[in-house]
Scaffold this motif. Sequence first.
Motif, PDB file in Angstrom:
ATOM      1  N   GLU A  90      70.491  14.037 -69.864  1.00  0.00           N
ATOM      2  CA  GLU A  90      69.102  13.602 -69.699  1.00  0.00           C
ATOM      3  C   GLU A  90      68.402  14.225 -68.499  1.00  0.00           C
ATOM      4  O   GLU A  90      67.174  14.304 -68.469  1.00  0.00           O
ATOM      5  CB  GLU A  90      69.023  12.077 -69.617  1.00  0.00           C
ATOM      6  CG  GLU A  90      69.727  11.495 -68.405  1.00  0.00           C
ATOM      7  CD  GLU A  90      69.818   9.978 -68.494  1.00  0.00           C
ATOM      8  OE1 GLU A  90      70.785   9.482 -69.086  1.00  0.00           O
ATOM      9  OE2 GLU A  90      68.921   9.320 -67.969  1.00  0.00           O
ATOM     10  N   TRP A  91      69.189  14.675 -67.478  1.00  0.00           N
ATOM     11  CA  TRP A  91      68.550  15.264 -66.304  1.00  0.00           C
ATOM     12  C   TRP A  91      68.261  16.757 -66.490  1.00  0.00           C
ATOM     13  O   TRP A  91      67.811  17.424 -65.569  1.00  0.00           O
ATOM     14  CB  TRP A  91      69.373  14.993 -65.040  1.00  0.00           C
ATOM     15  CG  TRP A  91      69.466  13.510 -64.800  1.00  0.00           C
ATOM     16  CD1 TRP A  91      70.541  12.707 -65.054  1.00  0.00           C
ATOM     17  CD2 TRP A  91      68.413  12.631 -64.346  1.00  0.00           C
ATOM     18  NE1 TRP A  91      70.225  11.395 -64.776  1.00  0.00           N
ATOM     19  CE2 TRP A  91      68.936  11.316 -64.339  1.00  0.00           C
ATOM     20  CE3 TRP A  91      67.084  12.832 -63.950  1.00  0.00           C
ATOM     21  CZ2 TRP A  91      68.183  10.210 -63.949  1.00  0.00           C
ATOM     22  CZ3 TRP A  91      66.335  11.726 -63.557  1.00  0.00           C
ATOM     23  CH2 TRP A  91      66.886  10.438 -63.558  1.00  0.00           C
ATOM     24  N   THR A  92      68.549  17.299 -67.696  1.00  0.00           N
ATOM     25  CA  THR A  92      68.240  18.715 -67.961  1.00  0.00           C
ATOM     26  C   THR A  92      67.140  18.840 -69.022  1.00  0.00           C
ATOM     27  O   THR A  92      66.946  19.899 -69.596  1.00  0.00           O
ATOM     28  CB  THR A  92      69.488  19.479 -68.447  1.00  0.00           C
ATOM     29  OG1 THR A  92      69.899  18.918 -69.702  1.00  0.00           O
ATOM     30  CG2 THR A  92      70.629  19.384 -67.452  1.00  0.00           C
ATOM     31  N   ARG A  93      66.439  17.750 -69.264  1.00  0.00           N
ATOM     32  CA  ARG A  93      65.442  17.764 -70.355  1.00  0.00           C
ATOM     33  C   ARG A  93      64.362  18.829 -70.156  1.00  0.00           C
ATOM     34  O   ARG A  93      63.828  19.363 -71.125  1.00  0.00           O
ATOM     35  CB  ARG A  93      64.773  16.382 -70.459  1.00  0.00           C
ATOM     36  CG  ARG A  93      65.675  15.335 -71.058  1.00  0.00           C
ATOM     37  CD  ARG A  93      65.029  13.962 -71.020  1.00  0.00           C
ATOM     38  NE  ARG A  93      65.960  12.946 -71.493  1.00  0.00           N
ATOM     39  CZ  ARG A  93      65.799  11.645 -71.310  1.00  0.00           C
ATOM     40  NH1 ARG A  93      64.747  11.200 -70.664  1.00  0.00           N
ATOM     41  NH2 ARG A  93      66.679  10.791 -71.769  1.00  0.00           N
ATOM     42  N   PHE A  94      64.045  19.153 -68.900  1.00  0.00           N
ATOM     43  CA  PHE A  94      62.957  20.114 -68.645  1.00  0.00           C
ATOM     44  C   PHE A  94      63.417  21.566 -68.655  1.00  0.00           C
ATOM     45  O   PHE A  94      62.581  22.466 -68.576  1.00  0.00           O
ATOM     46  CB  PHE A  94      62.291  19.813 -67.290  1.00  0.00           C
ATOM     47  CG  PHE A  94      61.414  18.596 -67.330  1.00  0.00           C
ATOM     48  CD1 PHE A  94      60.096  18.679 -67.777  1.00  0.00           C
ATOM     49  CD2 PHE A  94      61.895  17.366 -66.945  1.00  0.00           C
ATOM     50  CE1 PHE A  94      59.280  17.557 -67.820  1.00  0.00           C
ATOM     51  CE2 PHE A  94      61.092  16.234 -66.981  1.00  0.00           C
ATOM     52  CZ  PHE A  94      59.785  16.334 -67.422  1.00  0.00           C
ATOM     53  N   ASP A  95      64.735  21.783 -68.746  1.00  0.00           N
ATOM     54  CA  ASP A  95      65.238  23.160 -68.680  1.00  0.00           C
ATOM     55  C   ASP A  95      64.601  24.026 -69.779  1.00  0.00           C
ATOM     56  O   ASP A  95      64.607  23.658 -70.960  1.00  0.00           O
ATOM     57  CB  ASP A  95      66.768  23.187 -68.826  1.00  0.00           C
ATOM     58  CG  ASP A  95      67.452  22.614 -67.596  1.00  0.00           C
ATOM     59  OD1 ASP A  95      66.735  22.180 -66.672  1.00  0.00           O
ATOM     60  OD2 ASP A  95      68.691  22.613 -67.561  1.00  0.00           O
ATOM     61  N   GLY A  96      64.032  25.153 -69.396  1.00  0.00           N
ATOM     62  CA  GLY A  96      63.454  26.083 -70.358  1.00  0.00           C
ATOM     63  C   GLY A  96      62.071  25.684 -70.853  1.00  0.00           C
ATOM     64  O   GLY A  96      61.487  26.368 -71.696  1.00  0.00           O
ATOM     65  N   LEU A  97      61.550  24.591 -70.338  1.00  0.00           N
ATOM     66  CA  LEU A  97      60.244  24.110 -70.789  1.00  0.00           C
ATOM     67  C   LEU A  97      59.130  24.653 -69.894  1.00  0.00           C
ATOM     68  O   LEU A  97      59.293  24.738 -68.682  1.00  0.00           O
ATOM     69  CB  LEU A  97      60.253  22.573 -70.726  1.00  0.00           C
ATOM     70  CG  LEU A  97      59.308  21.808 -71.637  1.00  0.00           C
ATOM     71  CD1 LEU A  97      59.538  22.182 -73.103  1.00  0.00           C
ATOM     72  CD2 LEU A  97      59.528  20.309 -71.451  1.00  0.00           C
ATOM     73  N   ASP A  98      58.014  25.005 -70.503  1.00  0.00           N
ATOM     74  CA  ASP A  98      56.881  25.551 -69.759  1.00  0.00           C
ATOM     75  C   ASP A  98      55.989  24.395 -69.295  1.00  0.00           C
ATOM     76  O   ASP A  98      55.398  23.704 -70.126  1.00  0.00           O
ATOM     77  CB  ASP A  98      56.111  26.482 -70.705  1.00  0.00           C
ATOM     78  CG  ASP A  98      55.236  27.447 -69.957  1.00  0.00           C
ATOM     79  OD1 ASP A  98      55.377  27.529 -68.724  1.00  0.00           O
ATOM     80  OD2 ASP A  98      54.405  28.101 -70.604  1.00  0.00           O
ATOM     81  N   VAL A  99      55.937  24.171 -67.973  1.00  0.00           N
ATOM     82  CA  VAL A  99      55.103  23.069 -67.462  1.00  0.00           C
ATOM     83  C   VAL A  99      54.161  23.578 -66.375  1.00  0.00           C
ATOM     84  O   VAL A  99      54.418  24.589 -65.733  1.00  0.00           O
ATOM     85  CB  VAL A  99      55.959  21.906 -66.879  1.00  0.00           C
ATOM     86  CG1 VAL A  99      56.814  21.257 -67.941  1.00  0.00           C
ATOM     87  CG2 VAL A  99      56.792  22.355 -65.705  1.00  0.00           C
ATOM     88  N   GLU A 100      53.070  22.845 -66.187  1.00  0.00           N
ATOM     89  CA  GLU A 100      52.165  23.125 -65.074  1.00  0.00           C
ATOM     90  C   GLU A 100      51.876  21.811 -64.352  1.00  0.00           C
ATOM     91  O   GLU A 100      52.251  20.738 -64.844  1.00  0.00           O
ATOM     92  CB  GLU A 100      50.883  23.800 -65.576  1.00  0.00           C
ATOM     93  CG  GLU A 100      50.139  23.041 -66.640  1.00  0.00           C
ATOM     94  CD  GLU A 100      49.036  23.868 -67.293  1.00  0.00           C
ATOM     95  OE1 GLU A 100      49.058  25.099 -67.195  1.00  0.00           O
ATOM     96  OE2 GLU A 100      48.154  23.241 -67.908  1.00  0.00           O
TER      97      GLU A 100
END
Length: 162
Positions: A90-100
């Motif tokens: 659950e702590w890697t959910r943002f891996d590889g995601l494009d965020v600003e």
Amino acid sequence: MAISADEFKAALATRAGAVAIVTARAGEQVHGMTVTDWAGVSVDPPLVLVCTDKSSNTLEVIEKGQCFAINVLARGQDALSNKFASKKDEWTRFDGLDVEQGPTGAPLITQAITSLDCRVVGAHDAGDHWIYVGEIQYAALRGGEPLVYCGGAYRGLAVEDA
Ligand SMILES: Cc1cc2nc3c(=O)[nH]c(=O)nc-3n(C[C@H](O)[C@H](O)[C@H](O)COP(=O)(O)O)c2cc1C
């Protein structure tokens, strides 16, 4: 009890909801989870709400950072929704995601059709959930059709000719 937990879930499964990822930031810590229990509250001032399970890790980060962002997913983003709902890694959910980042710093997911960056203005104890009310500081309206969840399944909108 007037209604069993199974009856409650069956009743709520008849409701269609737009799937979103609610994200939060507290300092360097970011987190987020899949939600359908979010809604518009007020136009002036612009307020939205999100209901978070008291056992959720995202709640902790919302509470600490006093901000959240609602990122409405697009039709077909079932895998992204499942990733942010799964407790596995659950702590890697943002891996590889494009965020600003907007004014609050809560992650705004650029693949979402809408991102609403909110400062917490109210928190209400509601049974096994907390209801957070946020005032929108910034909105990204990117367009597209929402991912809908109803009856335990992901769906798109069926548009019928009048
Ligand atoms: C379609 C869908 C909708 C969900 N809606 C909510 C919701 O509105 N509120 C909530 O607290 N959890 C909701 N969940 C469950 C959370 O996404 C899930 O428990 C997640 O693992 C919580 O992550 P966290 O503990 O890391 O914050 C939903 C799950 C799915 C698949």
